[in-house]
Write a protein that holds these residues in place. Sequence first.
Motif, short mmCIF file in Angstrom:
data_model
loop_
_atom_site.label_atom_id
_atom_site.label_comp_id
_atom_site.label_asym_id
_atom_site.label_seq_id
_atom_site.Cartn_x
_atom_site.Cartn_y
_atom_site.Cartn_z
N TRP A 10 4.98 11.60 16.78
CA TRP A 10 5.48 12.30 15.53
C TRP A 10 6.81 11.18 15.18
O TRP A 10 7.26 10.31 16.02
N LYS A 11 6.83 10.74 14.07
CA LYS A 11 8.01 10.03 13.45
C LYS A 11 8.86 11.38 12.71
O LYS A 11 8.47 11.82 11.73
N GLU A 33 17.70 18.93 16.89
CA GLU A 33 16.87 17.66 16.87
C GLU A 33 16.71 17.41 18.48
O GLU A 33 15.69 16.51 18.67
N ALA A 69 13.22 15.92 19.78
CA ALA A 69 13.24 14.47 20.42
C ALA A 69 12.70 14.89 21.93
O ALA A 69 11.76 14.10 22.47
N PRO A 96 21.42 13.77 34.66
CA PRO A 96 21.12 13.98 33.04
C PRO A 96 19.47 13.58 32.99
O PRO A 96 19.38 12.40 33.29
N LYS A 97 18.73 14.27 32.39
CA LYS A 97 17.26 14.08 32.14
C LYS A 97 17.03 14.11 30.63
O LYS A 97 17.57 14.82 30.01
N PRO A 98 16.04 13.77 30.12
CA PRO A 98 15.76 13.73 28.89
C PRO A 98 15.21 15.04 28.43
O PRO A 98 14.56 15.92 29.39
N VAL A 121 14.10 8.64 19.89
CA VAL A 121 12.96 8.88 20.66
C VAL A 121 11.27 8.51 20.05
O VAL A 121 10.61 8.16 20.61
N ASP A 122 11.68 8.72 18.57
CA ASP A 122 10.31 8.66 17.95
C ASP A 122 10.07 7.31 17.43
O ASP A 122 9.13 7.00 16.69
N ALA A 123 10.69 6.13 18.11
CA ALA A 123 10.69 4.93 17.67
C ALA A 123 9.48 4.17 18.64
O ALA A 123 9.61 3.01 18.80
N GLY A 124 8.60 4.69 18.85
CA GLY A 124 7.20 4.30 19.68
C GLY A 124 7.53 3.18 20.76
O GLY A 124 8.29 3.78 21.86
N ALA A 141 10.84 2.66 21.84
CA ALA A 141 11.65 3.80 22.47
C ALA A 141 11.02 3.79 23.95
O ALA A 141 11.84 3.95 24.98
N SER A 142 9.68 3.61 24.23
CA SER A 142 9.08 3.84 25.61
C SER A 142 9.77 2.63 26.61
O SER A 142 9.98 2.88 27.62
N TYR A 157 13.21 3.59 27.59
CA TYR A 157 13.04 4.46 28.69
C TYR A 157 12.69 3.99 29.83
O TYR A 157 13.29 4.11 30.94
N GLU A 158 11.60 3.26 29.99
CA GLU A 158 11.11 2.58 31.19
C GLU A 158 12.21 1.73 31.85
O GLU A 158 12.23 1.49 33.03
N GLY A 178 20.92 8.75 33.54
CA GLY A 178 20.00 8.87 32.35
C GLY A 178 18.76 8.21 32.65
O GLY A 178 18.28 7.66 33.77
N PRO A 179 17.90 7.62 31.71
CA PRO A 179 18.25 8.12 30.05
C PRO A 179 18.07 9.65 30.03
O PRO A 179 17.40 10.46 30.60
N PHE A 180 18.97 10.10 29.02
CA PHE A 180 18.99 11.35 28.64
C PHE A 180 18.91 11.24 27.05
O PHE A 180 18.75 10.37 26.54
N ILE A 181 18.73 12.55 26.53
CA ILE A 181 18.68 12.48 24.78
C ILE A 181 19.71 13.22 24.48
O ILE A 181 20.24 14.27 24.81
N GLY A 198 21.33 13.95 20.42
CA GLY A 198 20.59 13.87 19.09
C GLY A 198 19.02 13.65 19.09
O GLY A 198 18.19 14.20 19.98
N ASN A 199 18.49 12.48 18.40
CA ASN A 199 17.12 12.01 18.37
C ASN A 199 17.15 10.76 19.33
O ASN A 199 16.44 10.08 19.27
N TYR A 225 17.67 8.19 22.92
CA TYR A 225 17.74 8.00 24.40
C TYR A 225 19.28 7.41 24.52
O TYR A 225 19.81 6.60 23.87
#
Lengths: 449, 449
Positions: free
Chosen positions: A204-205, A242, A246, A447-449, B358-361, B364-365, B368-369, B378-381, B383-384, B386
Amino acid sequence: MGDAFDAVTDRARSRVDPDPTERERLGAVAETLIARAETAVEELPVSADVLQVGSTARNTWTSGNRDIDVFVRFPPKLSREQLERYGLRVGWEVLPDGREEFAEHPYVTGERSGFGVDIVPCFAVESAGAIQSAVDRTPFHTEYVATRLDSETAGAVRLAKGFLRGIGAYGSDLRTRGFSGYLTELLVLEYGCFRSLIESVAEWKLPVTIDPEGHGERSFDAPLVVIDPTDPERNVAAVCSERNVARLIHHARAFQDDPTVDRFVPDDPEPLSQEAMRAQLSDRETTPVAVRFDAPDLVDDQLYPQLDRSLRGLRDELDRRGFDPLRATTVANDHAVLFVECEVPARPAVERHVGPPVDAGEHASSFYEKYADSDAYGPFIDGNRYVVERSRERTSVRSVLEEQLFSIALGVDIEDALNENYEIMIGPRTATLAEEFGTEFARYFDPKP
Amino acid sequence: MGDAFDAVTDRARSRVDPDPTERERLGAVAETLIARAETAVEELPVSADVLQVGSTARNTWTSGNRDIDVFVRFPPKLSREQLERYGLRVGWEVLPDGREEFAEHPYVTGERSGFGVDIVPCFAVESAGAIQSAVDRTPFHTEYVATRLDSETAGAVRLAKGFLRGIGAYGSDLRTRGFSGYLTELLVLEYGCFRSLIESVAEWKLPVTIDPEGHGERSFDAPLVVIDPTDPERNVAAVCSERNVARLIHHARAFQDDPTVDRFVPDDPEPLSQEAMRAQLSDRETTPVAVRFDAPDLVDDQLYPQLDRSLRGLRDELDRRGFDPLRATTVANDHAVLFVECEVPARPAVERHVGPPVDAGEHASSFYEKYADSDAYGPFIDGNRYVVERSRERTSVRSVLEEQLFSIALGVDIEDALNENYEIMIGPRTATLAEEFGTEFARYFDPKP
């Protein structure tokens, strides 16, 4: 993916799918309830039909989450008052040992053979677009979904609900601000199966718009828009935050990369001890502040929006005053807490105040004159502007909390509660909150995602 | 305005106008010097003409500020080396007891009957646009101004110079970054008289462009642009800081509203004592830091730009690290000081670091990694996006100063000086700087436009 994905979802199915016995018992109980309701309706001076709605009617309920929702649908020409009176009469006939609750209308709720039961009156409107009260929509949703799901897709819905519950994003209540059951069903119908749902969501974007009936007419400002197939004016995902959208993307991607059944299990950390919380705060070197008070007696859907608003008010004020909030949370049980971790405990006695450009004529002169004979440092000129250093109104987080709490935009019932009594905590003393809210602060400090 | 304005400017004139005796003596000395230079030129194997330039040649010098500038103008076909050799030979003939200095070329400077004298060689180019060295322009400036000023406008120039000196904005050296004599003359020629200059400047809206000959061809990014009448490519006000232009506007407006002769008198505050500086810092509740070192042996035009750059480097670094500089200054005599007053002495051990949506493909991954197994919270989320809270590299102003001073963008000679030795001061200890720089800190703690 492949084998691991299938193996994990098979195990998850055994967690979420009701077993045949549970299913049969539910079917038998629902039948009895409907029959009793229909008998009760016959005694009324108006006609009405009785129908089962909700997840148990759609075969999408997950094991242990089994409420039987029976709707009694009255002609729309009835007054609201008549509807309520007749609705309650049917409710008490079906559940003589039930109790009255209130949502959109008063209704009777109770228990039968271990299943929760609601008997809810609504209007038999022409279409979901013509509703007179929010619950009038439900029968349309049930009909839409029930006629499109088969046993395989219903199974996928249960899996999806289990996944959303596992990541803490299931539920459209205003505390969770997550995915409703109906929304989950529509997503599964859109993508066809659980695997395809996960794969699609992972890509998803935002914003994402889904319009199953292709009848959407207006645009919505939301990260996820799912046009209600029964009402082109409505975004089924309107309540979804949101963050939760996310989070679903994150967890879908993570599950795709490494499918584990853990992701179907809600996170339930060990409560944090006071000592551990004190150690966290000391490691982080932040300045935590908290306001603790008796939680007002409200349902969660009223309480949490007010707590959120109050927390935002406090955080924004601390931000505006320069104390740089790092993170914040609100927690509640019998007590409620607004908790903000600041980066800066204090600012100097003076603050820089930038005035107009010197060449701004009258505006510039009056700024200069206002401050020329004041106690402020300056006016002096920086670049092309007048600048003064005037005395700062609040130099510490403590003074914001102690002297202006009630000037902050708080929820109305929160303000009432604070008027009764409250406690301000600053620094390490906030660690005593772990005694009451150990689990919540365990999550806060990990804190976690 | 009216009488008060005239009365005050009359009094100011008596401060700035050289008296007739001074004028006559200067004329006689200049004549002698020119005659001796012409005699010396006759001994050379090339032809050259001798001319008086600068404010004493234009009748725009103010009492006490009386340098006689004699230029020796050589044919442009000469090599630079020949020009320098012949120039110095004439210089030594005229001022046998002078000394050699170096600006664009080496030249001889000295004293005659109480007047400072410079004997400067230049090339006799066709026009100011065809100069081979910066000083070649000066004769064109002198000619342009001398043919246009009469005794009344020359008097207005002297008043304007006195005003600029009074407000501390006179001089195009790189410490002052103010108004040069030539620029002042052009402004008076533009507006016709001192009163009109004041009235016009008070109404300036920046940027202001003045092009006396209407021959400007390109645009300049500067608050004040005065196209050189002798060279369309040059902004005579290029060196003027925005602040000094704004200050002139301020003081013109203030003088218009309330003409006083004080505005022709440079501000000369009582030096601040150490105790008074300590009290100031304590009142302000700021965190002052200073780096003190032996001033490198440079002329002001080289020293101050480097000090300014170093101060900017230090201030920006403290800002980037979150210590919120409130104000800063640099002062120098035998020692030099970079002084920054911070609002915040320390930040927490953690800092918020916002990652991609998070939706930045892939982006984003990988974020996170990168942090999933790190020590960061974290990472936590949020808004949208990380977000992590990772450990902060520098948690105090002290660590910036003690551990990374040399990673800051400093002037090259400042870096050399610091390599010799330096002292770091933090907090109240900076008040000892008042012993050496009492006047400068008196101004700092009573800042004026």
